[in-house]
Design a protein around this motif. Structure first.
Motif, PDB file in Angstrom:
ATOM      1  N   HIS B  58       0.826  -1.212   0.000  1.00  0.00           N
ATOM      2  CA  HIS B  58       0.000   0.000   0.000  1.00  0.00           C
ATOM      3  C   HIS B  58       0.857   1.257   0.000  1.00  0.00           C
ATOM      4  O   HIS B  58       0.569   2.234  -0.678  1.00  0.00           O
ATOM      5  CB  HIS B  58      -0.934   0.025   1.221  1.00  0.00           C
ATOM      6  CG  HIS B  58      -2.320  -0.441   0.917  1.00  0.00           C
ATOM      7  ND1 HIS B  58      -2.784  -1.669   1.309  1.00  0.00           N
ATOM      8  CD2 HIS B  58      -3.349   0.152   0.256  1.00  0.00           C
ATOM      9  CE1 HIS B  58      -4.042  -1.810   0.902  1.00  0.00           C
ATOM     10  NE2 HIS B  58      -4.408  -0.715   0.261  1.00  0.00           N
ATOM     11  N   TRP B  59       1.900   1.275   0.832  1.00  0.00           N
ATOM     12  CA  TRP B  59       2.693   2.507   0.968  1.00  0.00           C
ATOM     13  C   TRP B  59       3.231   2.959  -0.385  1.00  0.00           C
ATOM     14  O   TRP B  59       3.204   4.134  -0.707  1.00  0.00           O
ATOM     15  CB  TRP B  59       3.839   2.308   1.972  1.00  0.00           C
ATOM     16  CG  TRP B  59       4.901   1.358   1.509  1.00  0.00           C
ATOM     17  CD1 TRP B  59       4.939   0.009   1.741  1.00  0.00           C
ATOM     18  CD2 TRP B  59       6.064   1.670   0.733  1.00  0.00           C
ATOM     19  NE1 TRP B  59       6.051  -0.530   1.136  1.00  0.00           N
ATOM     20  CE2 TRP B  59       6.759   0.463   0.514  1.00  0.00           C
ATOM     21  CE3 TRP B  59       6.586   2.859   0.194  1.00  0.00           C
ATOM     22  CZ2 TRP B  59       7.949   0.409  -0.220  1.00  0.00           C
ATOM     23  CZ3 TRP B  59       7.760   2.798  -0.533  1.00  0.00           C
ATOM     24  CH2 TRP B  59       8.427   1.588  -0.729  1.00  0.00           C
ATOM     25  N   ARG B  62       0.248   4.313  -2.536  1.00  0.00           N
ATOM     26  CA  ARG B  62      -0.445   5.525  -2.093  1.00  0.00           C
ATOM     27  C   ARG B  62       0.422   6.770  -2.269  1.00  0.00           C
ATOM     28  O   ARG B  62      -0.078   7.879  -2.212  1.00  0.00           O
ATOM     29  CB  ARG B  62      -0.970   5.377  -0.667  1.00  0.00           C
ATOM     30  CG  ARG B  62       0.068   5.454   0.424  1.00  0.00           C
ATOM     31  CD  ARG B  62      -0.559   5.248   1.785  1.00  0.00           C
ATOM     32  NE  ARG B  62      -1.450   6.371   2.133  1.00  0.00           N
ATOM     33  CZ  ARG B  62      -2.064   6.513   3.292  1.00  0.00           C
ATOM     34  NH1 ARG B  62      -1.910   5.600   4.241  1.00  0.00           N
ATOM     35  NH2 ARG B  62      -2.824   7.549   3.533  1.00  0.00           N
ATOM     36  N   VAL B  63       1.709   6.587  -2.480  1.00  0.00           N
ATOM     37  CA  VAL B  63       2.565   7.711  -2.852  1.00  0.00           C
ATOM     38  C   VAL B  63       2.175   8.192  -4.264  1.00  0.00           C
ATOM     39  O   VAL B  63       2.308   9.365  -4.590  1.00  0.00           O
ATOM     40  CB  VAL B  63       4.052   7.293  -2.821  1.00  0.00           C
ATOM     41  CG1 VAL B  63       4.936   8.303  -3.518  1.00  0.00           C
ATOM     42  CG2 VAL B  63       4.518   7.077  -1.386  1.00  0.00           C
ATOM     43  N   ARG B  64       1.649   7.267  -5.087  1.00  0.00           N
ATOM     44  CA  ARG B  64       1.384   7.551  -6.500  1.00  0.00           C
ATOM     45  C   ARG B  64      -0.080   7.721  -6.858  1.00  0.00           C
ATOM     46  O   ARG B  64      -0.423   8.367  -7.838  1.00  0.00           O
ATOM     47  CB  ARG B  64       1.989   6.434  -7.350  1.00  0.00           C
ATOM     48  CG  ARG B  64       3.492   6.470  -7.307  1.00  0.00           C
ATOM     49  CD  ARG B  64       4.133   5.140  -7.720  1.00  0.00           C
ATOM     50  NE  ARG B  64       5.589   5.286  -7.744  1.00  0.00           N
ATOM     51  CZ  ARG B  64       6.359   5.231  -6.661  1.00  0.00           C
ATOM     52  NH1 ARG B  64       5.811   5.033  -5.475  1.00  0.00           N
ATOM     53  NH2 ARG B  64       7.660   5.409  -6.749  1.00  0.00           N
ATOM     54  N   PHE B  65      -0.963   7.088  -6.066  1.00  0.00           N
ATOM     55  CA  PHE B  65      -2.398   7.131  -6.361  1.00  0.00           C
ATOM     56  C   PHE B  65      -3.194   7.330  -5.076  1.00  0.00           C
ATOM     57  O   PHE B  65      -2.820   6.833  -4.021  1.00  0.00           O
ATOM     58  CB  PHE B  65      -2.868   5.810  -7.000  1.00  0.00           C
ATOM     59  CG  PHE B  65      -2.204   5.484  -8.304  1.00  0.00           C
ATOM     60  CD1 PHE B  65      -2.671   6.022  -9.499  1.00  0.00           C
ATOM     61  CD2 PHE B  65      -1.104   4.634  -8.339  1.00  0.00           C
ATOM     62  CE1 PHE B  65      -2.051   5.715 -10.701  1.00  0.00           C
ATOM     63  CE2 PHE B  65      -0.481   4.325  -9.541  1.00  0.00           C
ATOM     64  CZ  PHE B  65      -0.951   4.873 -10.728  1.00  0.00           C
ATOM     65  N   ARG B  66      -4.320   8.039  -5.182  1.00  0.00           N
ATOM     66  CA  ARG B  66      -5.236   8.127  -4.040  1.00  0.00           C
ATOM     67  C   ARG B  66      -5.998   6.799  -3.941  1.00  0.00           C
ATOM     68  O   ARG B  66      -6.182   6.110  -4.947  1.00  0.00           O
ATOM     69  CB  ARG B  66      -6.243   9.264  -4.256  1.00  0.00           C
ATOM     70  CG  ARG B  66      -5.625  10.498  -4.855  1.00  0.00           C
ATOM     71  CD  ARG B  66      -5.589  11.652  -3.914  1.00  0.00           C
ATOM     72  NE  ARG B  66      -4.874  12.755  -4.572  1.00  0.00           N
ATOM     73  CZ  ARG B  66      -4.854  13.995  -4.127  1.00  0.00           C
ATOM     74  NH1 ARG B  66      -5.487  14.297  -3.018  1.00  0.00           N
ATOM     75  NH2 ARG B  66      -4.186  14.931  -4.766  1.00  0.00           N
ATOM     76  N   CYS B  67      -6.483   6.539  -2.745  1.00  0.00           N
ATOM     77  CA  CYS B  67      -7.245   5.311  -2.505  1.00  0.00           C
ATOM     78  C   CYS B  67      -8.385   5.172  -3.519  1.00  0.00           C
ATOM     79  O   CYS B  67      -8.711   4.076  -3.959  1.00  0.00           O
ATOM     80  CB  CYS B  67      -7.885   5.308  -1.122  1.00  0.00           C
ATOM     81  SG  CYS B  67      -6.986   6.174   0.165  1.00  0.00           S
ATOM     82  N   LYS B  68      -8.998   6.332  -3.838  1.00  0.00           N
ATOM     83  CA  LYS B  68     -10.173   6.351  -4.713  1.00  0.00           C
ATOM     84  C   LYS B  68      -9.925   5.650  -6.049  1.00  0.00           C
ATOM     85  O   LYS B  68     -10.814   4.996  -6.591  1.00  0.00           O
ATOM     86  CB  LYS B  68     -10.567   7.822  -4.915  1.00  0.00           C
ATOM     87  CG  LYS B  68     -11.650   8.100  -5.929  1.00  0.00           C
ATOM     88  CD  LYS B  68     -11.065   8.742  -7.191  1.00  0.00           C
ATOM     89  CE  LYS B  68     -12.159   9.103  -8.202  1.00  0.00           C
ATOM     90  NZ  LYS B  68     -11.559   9.325  -9.539  1.00  0.00           N
ATOM     91  N   VAL B  69      -8.719   5.784  -6.592  1.00  0.00           N
ATOM     92  CA  VAL B  69      -8.442   5.200  -7.896  1.00  0.00           C
ATOM     93  C   VAL B  69      -8.667   3.684  -7.856  1.00  0.00           C
ATOM     94  O   VAL B  69      -9.327   3.116  -8.724  1.00  0.00           O
ATOM     95  CB  VAL B  69      -6.994   5.519  -8.350  1.00  0.00           C
ATOM     96  CG1 VAL B  69      -6.645   4.793  -9.639  1.00  0.00           C
ATOM     97  CG2 VAL B  69      -6.814   7.016  -8.508  1.00  0.00           C
ATOM     98  N   HIS B  71      -9.979   1.848  -5.050  1.00  0.00           N
ATOM     99  CA  HIS B  71     -11.110   1.344  -4.274  1.00  0.00           C
ATOM    100  C   HIS B  71     -12.452   1.871  -4.757  1.00  0.00           C
ATOM    101  O   HIS B  71     -13.486   1.343  -4.360  1.00  0.00           O
ATOM    102  CB  HIS B  71     -10.891   1.621  -2.793  1.00  0.00           C
ATOM    103  CG  HIS B  71      -9.788   0.768  -2.213  1.00  0.00           C
ATOM    104  ND1 HIS B  71      -9.907  -0.596  -2.098  1.00  0.00           N
ATOM    105  CD2 HIS B  71      -8.544   1.062  -1.779  1.00  0.00           C
ATOM    106  CE1 HIS B  71      -8.781  -1.103  -1.590  1.00  0.00           C
ATOM    107  NE2 HIS B  71      -7.934  -0.105  -1.393  1.00  0.00           N
ATOM    108  N   ASP B  73     -12.748   3.587  -8.427  1.00  0.00           N
ATOM    109  CA  ASP B  73     -12.746   3.444  -9.886  1.00  0.00           C
ATOM    110  C   ASP B  73     -12.499   2.001 -10.340  1.00  0.00           C
ATOM    111  O   ASP B  73     -13.125   1.522 -11.269  1.00  0.00           O
ATOM    112  CB  ASP B  73     -11.665   4.344 -10.510  1.00  0.00           C
ATOM    113  CG  ASP B  73     -11.888   5.815 -10.188  1.00  0.00           C
ATOM    114  OD1 ASP B  73     -12.958   6.139  -9.619  1.00  0.00           O
ATOM    115  OD2 ASP B  73     -10.996   6.641 -10.489  1.00  0.00           O
ATOM    116  N   ALA B  98      -5.123  -3.144 -14.577  1.00  0.00           N
ATOM    117  CA  ALA B  98      -5.540  -1.832 -15.055  1.00  0.00           C
ATOM    118  C   ALA B  98      -4.333  -0.899 -15.162  1.00  0.00           C
ATOM    119  O   ALA B  98      -4.350   0.075 -15.911  1.00  0.00           O
ATOM    120  CB  ALA B  98      -6.585  -1.237 -14.109  1.00  0.00           C
ATOM    121  N   ILE B 104       0.955   2.241 -17.862  1.00  0.00           N
ATOM    122  CA  ILE B 104       1.004   3.024 -16.630  1.00  0.00           C
ATOM    123  C   ILE B 104       2.129   2.493 -15.735  1.00  0.00           C
ATOM    124  O   ILE B 104       2.842   3.244 -15.090  1.00  0.00           O
ATOM    125  CB  ILE B 104      -0.362   2.977 -15.925  1.00  0.00           C
ATOM    126  CG1 ILE B 104      -1.393   3.661 -16.833  1.00  0.00           C
ATOM    127  CG2 ILE B 104      -0.308   3.674 -14.571  1.00  0.00           C
ATOM    128  CD1 ILE B 104      -2.807   3.551 -16.356  1.00  0.00           C
TER     129      ILE B 104
END
Lengths: 204, 142
Positions: B58-59, B62-69, B71, B73, B98, B104
């Motif tokens: 996770h660490w 989460r430096v690169r993406f918000r949780c929203k992406v 959890h 999207d 994805a 990506i």
């Protein structure tokens, strides 16, 4: 000397050194007996106990400490204050998988929950949460979006319900009590008004 | 005849020495199982398929993406092992696929960057409060 004798002595020597090291590790009067040492925090993948050091890929992964150097510290979890890291733009996590310009839809609304017992009341800040998450992550499955409709207890949180779905798993754990229990009882001074940012982690 | 006995003996002692080295090394270097907070091990199928289980950090993400992406999207449920991920879905572009598609992020052929856990590590969220309640902090050396 016969080669096998050499072997025998080598083994004996090694066994003794290993034995000595083991007894040293078991000194009953170490200063911190149960507190895990700070030097062992954020270990590199090959030493962390879950990555297989025999696997080549393990050694290509980034050690957390390499990434965490510049980031504000916290007392637990990853030992990083992720909220401050984001606020201070030390990290720029994307809000969209591809679109680097996408901005989060931030909602600035504090919910104050009065707490039974001696602990300070809890301020739940939507702002810091909507910076990271989407409304649909919490509503309605974890929290019914209606005042008074949600039973929350520390026991439940510790078991991974409500706030405990994330706090204690990915977000900072409940050992940082005062980050949530931040509003002293009976004085309206601190961070109560809707729309303000809650007080930060305790001053050190 | 004599050389054969000697050879066997030598092999025996080399064996013993190697064992002693291994044992000594283990005693000194044995990691304590103090992985990074929020590392998720996913092992619904990997072990059974002869692959190392997957570690999701996770660490790092989460430096690169918000949780929203992930959890919202991409539909990752908040449950370790709860998304029934497999390689077909990943190659089709779902879940890890994805992003790990060569555009990506690096693509699926880097098997051992994802399949990197010690074999037989069960599905879990590392260092989670629940895990610690079951095995208190001071008790981790076993």
């Amino acid at each position: 000397m016969r080669p096998w004798k050499l072997g025998a002595w080598l083994v004996l020597g090694l066994a003794l050194t290993a034995g000595a090291m083991l007894t040293e590790a078991a000194d009953p009067n170490t200063f911190n007996r149960l507190l895990p040492s700070a030097a062992k925090r954020n270990p590199p993948p090959p030493d962390d106990g879950i990555h297989d050091p025999v696997n080549e890929g393990t050694h290509m992964l980034q050690p957390p400490k390499d990434a965490f150097g510049q980031l504000p510290k916290a007392p637990s979890g990853n030992y990083i204050d992720w909220v401050k890291s984001l606020d201070g733009k030390k990290i720029q996590p994307r809000y969209d998988r591809i679109d680097t310009a996408a901005e989060p839809i931030v909602m600035d609304l504090n919910i104050v929950r009065e707490v039974k017992g001696s602990m300070p009341d809890v301020v739940y800040p939507h702002k810091q949460h909507t910076e990271w998450l989407d409304c649909s992550n919490c509503h309605p499955a974890i929290f019914v979006p209606q005042k008074g409709a949600n039973q929350i207890s520390m026991a439940g949180i510790l078991l991974g319900e409500k706030c405990g779905v994330c706090h204690g798993k990915v977000a900072f754990p409940v050992s940082e009590c005062v980050r949530c229990h931040s509003k002293p009882k009976g004085d309206g001074a601190a961070a109560q008004k809707t729309g303000t940012t809650p007080p930060d982690a305790p001053k050190k | 005849m004599k050389t054969e006995v000697l050879g066997r003996l030598r092999r025996f002692w080399i064996g013993v020495a190697m064992f002693a080295f291994a044992a000594g090394g283990l005693a000194i270097l044995a990691p304590e199982g103090n992985a990074e907070y929020a590392d998720v091990v996913i092992n619904n199928y990997s072990d059974k398929a002869g692959m190392r289980p997957v570690v999701f950090p996770h660490w790092f993400h989460r430096v690169r993406f918000r949780c929203k992406v992930c959890h919202a999207d991409l539909g990752f449920q908040f449950k370790a092992g709860g998304n029934d991920i497999n390689m077909v879905k990943i190659i089709e572009g779902q879940f890890c696929g994805a992003c790990h598609n060569g555009e990506i992020a690096w693509s699926v052929e880097n098997c051992n960057l994802c399949h990197s856990a010690v074999p037989n590590t069960p599905t879990q969220v590392h260092e989670s409060t629940l895990q610690k309640l079951v095995a208190p902090a001071g008790d981790r050396k076993k």
